[in-house]
Design a protein around this motif. Structure first.
Motif, PDB file in Angstrom:
ATOM      1  N   LEU A  55       0.822  -1.175   0.058  1.00  0.00           N
ATOM      2  CA  LEU A  55       0.160   0.002  -0.073  1.00  0.00           C
ATOM      3  C   LEU A  55       0.686   1.077   0.055  1.00  0.00           C
ATOM      4  O   LEU A  55       0.543   2.256  -0.708  1.00  0.00           O
ATOM      5  N   ILE A  56       1.999   1.319   0.948  1.00  0.00           N
ATOM      6  CA  ILE A  56       2.736   2.470   0.605  1.00  0.00           C
ATOM      7  C   ILE A  56       3.680   2.610  -0.466  1.00  0.00           C
ATOM      8  O   ILE A  56       3.697   3.559  -1.013  1.00  0.00           O
ATOM      9  N   GLU A  57       4.018   1.567  -1.120  1.00  0.00           N
ATOM     10  CA  GLU A  57       4.746   1.389  -2.371  1.00  0.00           C
ATOM     11  C   GLU A  57       4.060   1.945  -3.344  1.00  0.00           C
ATOM     12  O   GLU A  57       4.610   2.645  -4.466  1.00  0.00           O
ATOM     13  N   THR A  58       2.621   1.695  -3.300  1.00  0.00           N
ATOM     14  CA  THR A  58       1.856   2.309  -4.182  1.00  0.00           C
ATOM     15  C   THR A  58       1.145   3.436  -3.884  1.00  0.00           C
ATOM     16  O   THR A  58       0.119   3.953  -4.585  1.00  0.00           O
ATOM     17  N   SER A  59       1.650   4.267  -3.180  1.00  0.00           N
ATOM     18  CA  SER A  59       1.181   5.924  -2.682  1.00  0.00           C
ATOM     19  C   SER A  59      -0.267   5.438  -2.345  1.00  0.00           C
ATOM     20  O   SER A  59      -1.099   6.302  -2.872  1.00  0.00           O
ATOM     21  N   GLN A  60      -0.702   4.465  -1.438  1.00  0.00           N
ATOM     22  CA  GLN A  60      -2.440   4.307  -0.859  1.00  0.00           C
ATOM     23  C   GLN A  60      -2.448   4.616   0.276  1.00  0.00           C
ATOM     24  O   GLN A  60      -1.369   4.195   1.437  1.00  0.00           O
ATOM     25  N   PRO A  61      -3.343   5.571   0.595  1.00  0.00           N
ATOM     26  CA  PRO A  61      -3.513   5.682   2.166  1.00  0.00           C
ATOM     27  C   PRO A  61      -3.812   4.554   2.996  1.00  0.00           C
ATOM     28  O   PRO A  61      -4.656   3.609   2.566  1.00  0.00           O
ATOM     29  N   VAL A  62      -3.294   4.359   4.149  1.00  0.00           N
ATOM     30  CA  VAL A  62      -3.544   3.101   5.049  1.00  0.00           C
ATOM     31  C   VAL A  62      -3.392   3.734   6.328  1.00  0.00           C
ATOM     32  O   VAL A  62      -2.422   4.870   6.698  1.00  0.00           O
ATOM     33  N   VAL A  63      -4.405   3.385   7.484  1.00  0.00           N
ATOM     34  CA  VAL A  63      -3.896   3.577   9.050  1.00  0.00           C
ATOM     35  C   VAL A  63      -3.309   2.332   9.729  1.00  0.00           C
ATOM     36  O   VAL A  63      -3.741   1.337   9.432  1.00  0.00           O
ATOM     37  N   ILE A  64      -2.301   2.527  10.395  1.00  0.00           N
ATOM     38  CA  ILE A  64      -1.287   1.771  10.943  1.00  0.00           C
ATOM     39  C   ILE A  64      -1.729   1.868  12.444  1.00  0.00           C
ATOM     40  O   ILE A  64      -1.554   2.815  13.019  1.00  0.00           O
ATOM     41  N   THR A  65      -2.205   0.685  13.014  1.00  0.00           N
ATOM     42  CA  THR A  65      -3.072   0.853  14.532  1.00  0.00           C
ATOM     43  C   THR A  65      -1.864   0.716  15.594  1.00  0.00           C
ATOM     44  O   THR A  65      -2.337   0.984  16.547  1.00  0.00           O
ATOM     45  N   ASP A  66      -0.811   0.019  15.426  1.00  0.00           N
ATOM     46  CA  ASP A  66      -0.021  -0.417  16.455  1.00  0.00           C
ATOM     47  C   ASP A  66       1.461  -0.068  16.175  1.00  0.00           C
ATOM     48  O   ASP A  66       2.376  -0.865  16.676  1.00  0.00           O
ATOM     49  N   SER A  67       1.980   0.970  15.540  1.00  0.00           N
ATOM     50  CA  SER A  67       2.980   1.432  15.115  1.00  0.00           C
ATOM     51  C   SER A  67       3.898   1.739  16.504  1.00  0.00           C
ATOM     52  O   SER A  67       5.239   1.844  16.296  1.00  0.00           O
ATOM     53  N   GLN A  68       3.192   2.196  17.494  1.00  0.00           N
ATOM     54  CA  GLN A  68       3.919   2.746  18.670  1.00  0.00           C
ATOM     55  C   GLN A  68       4.846   3.896  18.088  1.00  0.00           C
ATOM     56  O   GLN A  68       5.677   4.388  18.975  1.00  0.00           O
ATOM     57  N   LEU A  69       4.517   4.635  17.121  1.00  0.00           N
ATOM     58  CA  LEU A  69       5.409   5.609  16.473  1.00  0.00           C
ATOM     59  C   LEU A  69       5.401   6.415  17.555  1.00  0.00           C
ATOM     60  O   LEU A  69       6.539   7.216  17.879  1.00  0.00           O
ATOM     61  N   VAL A  70       4.307   7.355  17.974  1.00  0.00           N
ATOM     62  CA  VAL A  70       4.351   8.398  19.045  1.00  0.00           C
ATOM     63  C   VAL A  70       3.930   7.959  20.470  1.00  0.00           C
ATOM     64  O   VAL A  70       3.534   8.477  21.274  1.00  0.00           O
ATOM     65  N   GLN A  71       4.272   6.601  20.894  1.00  0.00           N
ATOM     66  CA  GLN A  71       3.909   6.056  21.989  1.00  0.00           C
ATOM     67  C   GLN A  71       4.008   7.093  23.274  1.00  0.00           C
ATOM     68  O   GLN A  71       3.263   7.392  24.102  1.00  0.00           O
ATOM     69  N   PRO A  72       5.410   7.599  23.441  1.00  0.00           N
ATOM     70  CA  PRO A  72       5.817   8.330  24.465  1.00  0.00           C
ATOM     71  C   PRO A  72       4.829   9.790  24.517  1.00  0.00           C
ATOM     72  O   PRO A  72       4.753  10.203  25.559  1.00  0.00           O
ATOM     73  N   ALA A  73       4.194   9.848  23.365  1.00  0.00           N
ATOM     74  CA  ALA A  73       3.407  11.212  23.376  1.00  0.00           C
ATOM     75  C   ALA A  73       2.055  10.996  23.904  1.00  0.00           C
ATOM     76  O   ALA A  73       1.323  12.042  23.773  1.00  0.00           O
ATOM     77  N   LEU A  74       1.645   9.720  24.095  1.00  0.00           N
ATOM     78  CA  LEU A  74       0.282   9.488  24.442  1.00  0.00           C
ATOM     79  C   LEU A  74      -0.098  10.272  25.992  1.00  0.00           C
ATOM     80  O   LEU A  74      -1.218  10.238  26.152  1.00  0.00           O
ATOM     81  N   LYS A  75       0.999  10.678  26.712  1.00  0.00           N
ATOM     82  CA  LYS A  75       0.627  11.192  27.973  1.00  0.00           C
ATOM     83  C   LYS A  75       0.700  12.761  27.748  1.00  0.00           C
ATOM     84  O   LYS A  75       0.495  13.482  28.760  1.00  0.00           O
ATOM     85  N   TRP A  76       0.650  13.168  26.528  1.00  0.00           N
ATOM     86  CA  TRP A  76       0.965  14.758  26.316  1.00  0.00           C
ATOM     87  C   TRP A  76      -0.293  15.256  26.525  1.00  0.00           C
ATOM     88  O   TRP A  76      -0.950  15.682  25.526  1.00  0.00           O
ATOM     89  N   ASN A  77      -1.062  15.604  27.915  1.00  0.00           N
ATOM     90  CA  ASN A  77      -1.979  16.520  27.878  1.00  0.00           C
ATOM     91  C   ASN A  77      -1.532  17.918  28.184  1.00  0.00           C
ATOM     92  O   ASN A  77      -0.336  18.242  28.312  1.00  0.00           O
ATOM     93  N   LEU A  78      -2.511  18.746  28.121  1.00  0.00           N
ATOM     94  CA  LEU A  78      -2.145  20.412  28.125  1.00  0.00           C
ATOM     95  C   LEU A  78      -1.294  20.636  29.580  1.00  0.00           C
ATOM     96  O   LEU A  78      -0.383  21.224  29.511  1.00  0.00           O
ATOM     97  N   ARG A  79      -1.451  19.816  30.805  1.00  0.00           N
ATOM     98  CA  ARG A  79      -0.809  19.966  31.817  1.00  0.00           C
ATOM     99  C   ARG A  79       0.476  19.912  31.706  1.00  0.00           C
ATOM    100  O   ARG A  79       1.639  20.373  31.741  1.00  0.00           O
ATOM    101  N   TYR A  80       0.929  18.314  31.134  1.00  0.00           N
ATOM    102  CA  TYR A  80       2.254  17.933  30.958  1.00  0.00           C
ATOM    103  C   TYR A  80       3.016  18.682  29.762  1.00  0.00           C
ATOM    104  O   TYR A  80       4.129  19.417  29.960  1.00  0.00           O
ATOM    105  N   LEU A  81       2.182  19.240  28.792  1.00  0.00           N
ATOM    106  CA  LEU A  81       2.831  20.098  27.760  1.00  0.00           C
ATOM    107  C   LEU A  81       3.229  21.597  28.386  1.00  0.00           C
ATOM    108  O   LEU A  81       4.384  21.787  28.263  1.00  0.00           O
ATOM    109  N   LYS A  82       2.261  22.080  29.362  1.00  0.00           N
ATOM    110  CA  LYS A  82       2.676  23.378  29.818  1.00  0.00           C
ATOM    111  C   LYS A  82       3.934  23.327  30.844  1.00  0.00           C
ATOM    112  O   LYS A  82       4.747  24.201  30.772  1.00  0.00           O
TER     113      LYS A  82
END
Ligand SMILES: CC1(C)c2ccccc2-c2ccc(C[C@@H](CC(=O)O)C(=O)C(=O)O)cc21
Ligand SMILES: [Zn+2]
Length: 372
Positions: A55-82
């Protein structure tokens, strides 16, 4: 278990019941705007799915559900970001409605008739939170959009370094993409809409908190989406407003057809270069937890409490320049290549002729009665 439940939930679009994880697990289906064009679903799959590479090689959109790409950011709420973003300045866009149409500032200055759809301010993150509170009492809406840079605090740097760089770098090299050009941190209010446009970079769009509905259109639908002229401040943006389409000016919009994905925390949507996309922040099904009113904060007398702040969505995108080498031209050329050729012709003719009308007259003179 909750991951699969969340995926199944997302597929049947039923709001999730009380979930073990604190982050919001579902969105309000009633907050999804309805549009006239047909829609198919963008496939959702695991990083290990054998179909993903093709799908990526043929430039087709796809949702990857378990990549852990930004797993550390899942705790980024406004308080943490502030507390951790540091004292850098952030671009915050304001709109009188919920649409945040991009425009080029420099070109806007030269275009006297152009009325700016949004205004931009550069503020500290704590000021952004104050601006959010004011949005509670007005119809004004804001959208923070800022490249993650070296002004961020050490905890954000640690989170960033823990992103799943192995995953994206493997694809970047296999696809011979160019460099990662930027990661944008995006924090917008629920209901904000980024109107349909295309970018000239490959994009891994990672959802961190809240839910976004993404509508994508293939590059070969250029004729249905009527982009502004290349020299216009809103270059790359469609002239069509999905909520109020002008079929007299844009008759072929009737033929547009979309693929759709609703992305939630941890999902990564691959938006191929030149693919049109409209991104809408949905309403979460539960009260939004910015992290300000947990007991620790209230006991230490923090002046901010959650209910003063409207709910937001948080995303981080990964823009990659395309493969630097001009691909070997194979015929018929791809839709992406057609768009690139059209852009170059518009730029060349625009540079020579004085006004956009002159450009149109010259291009019509070339084809009228000669190429039929
Ligand atoms: C609307 C906004 C804030 C903006 C204002 C003025 C100049 C630029 C931009 C800009 C650029 C990217 C996004 C993220 C995303 C859309 C979305 O998530 O809303 C998207 O289109 C992408 O990742 O390609 C959003 C914006
Ligand atoms: Zn975009």
């Amino acid at each position: 278990k909750s991951r699969e439940m969340c995926d199944e939930q997302m597929l049947v679009e039923e709001p999730m019941s009380d979930s073990p994880i604190s982050m919001n697990q579902s969105y309000d289906p009633a907050s999804i705007p309805e549009y006239p064009f047909p829609m198919e679903q963008i496939p959702r799959m695991s990083i290990n799915d054998p179909r993903l590479q093709h799908l990526i090689e043929t430039s087709q959109p796809v949702v990857i559900t378990d990549s852990q790409l930004v797993q550390p950011a899942l705790k980024w709420n406004l308080r943490y970001l502030k507390s951790n973003l540091g004292d850098g300045l952030y671009y915050v866009y304001s709109s009188h409605n919920n649409r945040f149409k991009y425009f080029d500032k420099e070109r806007a200055k030269q275009c006297s008739s152009f009325k700016q759809p949004t205004t931009r301010k550069e503020v500290a993150f704590s000021d952004f939170i104050e601006m959010l509170k004011k949005c509670n009492e007005s119809t004004e809406r804001i959208y923070l959009q800022q490249t993650l840079n070296d002004t961020v605090g050490p905890n954000i740097v640690q989170d960033y370094l823990q992103f799943n760089w192995h995953f994206v770098s493997r694809i970047q090299s296999k696809m011979q993409w160019g460099d990662l050009s930027s990661n944008l941190l995006l924090i917008g209010q629920e209901g904000n809409i980024t109107p349909v446009h295309y970018d000239e970079q490959e994009n891994f769009f990672a959802q961190v908190s809240g839910f976004k509905r993404c509508l994508l259109f293939s590059p070969d639908q250029f004729e249905c989406l009527y982009p502004h002229p290349v020299s216009h401040p809103c270059d790359r943006q469609s002239q069509v407003n999905f909520s109020n389409p002008d079929y007299q000016r844009f008759p072929k919009f009737r033929d547009a057809h979309a693929v759709e994905a609703i992305v939630g925390p941890g999902d990564v949507l691959y938006i191929p270069m030149y693919w049109w996309h409209q991104i809408e922040s949905l309403a979460s099904a539960e009260p939004y937890d910015h992290g300000f009113t947990d007991d620790a904060a209230s006991s230490c007398g923090s002046d901010t409490s959650d209910e003063d702040i409207p709910p937001v969505t948080v995303s981080v995108n990964f823009w990659y320049r395309s493969s630097p080498l001009p691909q070997q031209i194979e015929y018929p050329i791809s839709a992406q290549q057609r768009v690139s050729v059209m852009r170059n012709i518009e730029k060349m003719v625009g540079a020579v002729m004085g006004s956009p009308d002159e450009v149109a007259n010259l291009l019509r003179t070339i084809v009228d009665g000669r190429y039929n």
